[in-house]
Every structure is written in structure tokens, then in C-alpha cells.
Design a protein around this motif. Structure first.
Motif, PDB file in Angstrom:
ATOM      1  N   ASN A  34       0.817  -1.217   0.000  1.00 15.41           N
ATOM      2  CA  ASN A  34       0.000   0.000   0.000  1.00 15.41           C
ATOM      3  C   ASN A  34       0.852   1.269   0.000  1.00 15.41           C
ATOM      4  OD1 ASN A  34      -2.580   1.119  -0.104  1.00 15.41           O
ATOM      5  ND2 ASN A  34      -2.613   1.458   2.098  1.00 15.41           N
ATOM      6  N   GLU A  50      -2.579   6.303  -5.891  1.00 17.83           N
ATOM      7  CA  GLU A  50      -3.409   6.313  -4.684  1.00 17.83           C
ATOM      8  C   GLU A  50      -4.788   5.696  -4.913  1.00 17.83           C
ATOM      9  OE1 GLU A  50      -0.088   9.074  -4.178  1.00 17.83           O
ATOM     10  OE2 GLU A  50      -1.550   8.851  -5.798  1.00 17.83           O
ATOM     11  N   SER A  51      -5.468   6.063  -5.988  1.00 15.61           N
ATOM     12  CA  SER A  51      -6.815   5.515  -6.213  1.00 15.61           C
ATOM     13  C   SER A  51      -6.753   4.017  -6.519  1.00 15.61           C
ATOM     14  CB  SER A  51      -7.547   6.266  -7.322  1.00 15.61           C
ATOM     15  OG  SER A  51      -6.894   6.085  -8.557  1.00 15.61           O
ATOM     16  N   GLU A  54      -6.429   2.340  -3.175  1.00 13.07           N
ATOM     17  CA  GLU A  54      -7.725   2.342  -2.486  1.00 13.07           C
ATOM     18  C   GLU A  54      -8.619   1.243  -3.042  1.00 13.07           C
ATOM     19  OE1 GLU A  54      -9.597   6.204  -2.627  1.00 13.07           O
ATOM     20  OE2 GLU A  54      -7.796   7.170  -1.813  1.00 13.07           O
ATOM     21  N   ASN A  57      -7.304  -2.206  -1.964  1.00 11.58           N
ATOM     22  CA  ASN A  57      -7.632  -2.498  -0.561  1.00 11.58           C
ATOM     23  C   ASN A  57      -9.090  -2.891  -0.398  1.00 11.58           C
ATOM     24  OD1 ASN A  57      -5.085  -2.092   0.604  1.00 11.58           O
ATOM     25  ND2 ASN A  57      -5.388   0.116   0.643  1.00 11.58           N
TER      26      ASN A  57
END
Length: 148
Positions: A34, A50-51, A54, A57
Motif C-alpha cells: 500500500n 493512490e486511487s 484504495e 484495498n
């Protein structure tokens, strides 16, 4: 078995990781850490990770299934196909194919590359073989890709 489906932006980012030569286990470890900065360093410094992280995850099982067993795009634009050709196969416009009137023409792929592409691209895209060439190592197919 039902195919895993990944939205275009996340599938293309996953392809960037896999195109760097990471094994399935290495790719999954990299994603699970991450760390967007690590992805910029090891995969692509110009991509916003980053997206993707996300999404990864929130959809851990889908990402693992996609890495291990492949996936398909539920929706893919012609621009997405062009990006996929560049990321996955190193193919670029004018050097490796022509892009005219919303279609890709004169694209040459090996049979395994063509099958890999077909597995990912939604059925509303049609592949038309326009020629075949047998080379020293593998058969190469010339295709066009257009909306069905």
C-alpha cells in the motif's frame, strides 16, 4: 469459472505492474504494501497510484484473482485499448498499427498475444483477422479492432 472484472483505470495500472516483470506473488506483495511512492519508484513515476491502492484495498480478492487468473474489462474505450496495447505489448500507434476512424488497423500480434488481448477486451469490440504470417519463432496475425 466467472472472469474477474476490473474497471479500466485499475486494470491498466495492474498491467503496468505486471509489465515490469513482477511474478504474481511479487506483484501482490507490492500492492499489499500500500505504498504509492514505492509504486512510483518501481513501476511508473508519472502515475497516480493512490486511487488504485484504495481500489485494491477494497477489492483484495478481485485483485488477487486478476493477478493469478487473469481478468477482463467490463467497459473499455478505444483509448483504453490503445493504452493496453502499449503497456502490455509495447505496441504504439504509427509504428505498430494505424488508428483511423475509431478503429485500430494493421496491428500485428502473435497468437498468444492476440488470445491474451481477447480475454481482456469486452465482446462489443470485434477483432477481424486481415492476414497471417509465419515467422521463425511464432505465427503473427494482422488484425483490426472495431466496435461490433
Amino acid at each position: 469459472m466467472q472472469k474477474t472484472k476490473l474497471p479500466q483505470p485499475y486494470g491498466l495500472r495492474l498491467e503496468m505492474i505486471l509489465a515490469k516483470g513482477f511474478s504474481a506473488d511479487e506483484a501482490l506483495k507490492l500492492i499489499r504494501r500500500n505504498d504509492a511512492a514505492e509504486l512510483r519508484e518501481k513501476v511508473n513515476p508519472e502515475t497516480a497510484w493512490e486511487s488504485f491502492l484504495e481500489y485494491a484495498n477494497a477489492h483484495e480478492e478481485a485483485i488477487e484473482a486478476a493477478v493469478r487468473n487473469g481478468y477482463e474489462f467490463p467497459f473499455l474505450t478505444i483509448g483504453g485499448i490503445r493504452n493496453l496495447l502499449f503497456i502490455k505489448f509495447g505496441k504504439s500507434e504509427e509504428r505498430d498499427y494505424r488508428f483511423r476512424d475509431g478503429r485500430i488497423e494493421r496491428l500485428r500480434l502473435t497468437r498468444p498475444e492476440l488470445e491474451s488481448l481477447r480475454k481482456r477486451v469486452p465482446d462489443y469490440w470485434r477483432f477481424a483477422e486481415t492476414g497471417t504470417e509465419v515467422g521463425r519463432s511464432e505465427e503473427t496475425v494482422e488484425i483490426s479492432i472495431m466496435l461490433a
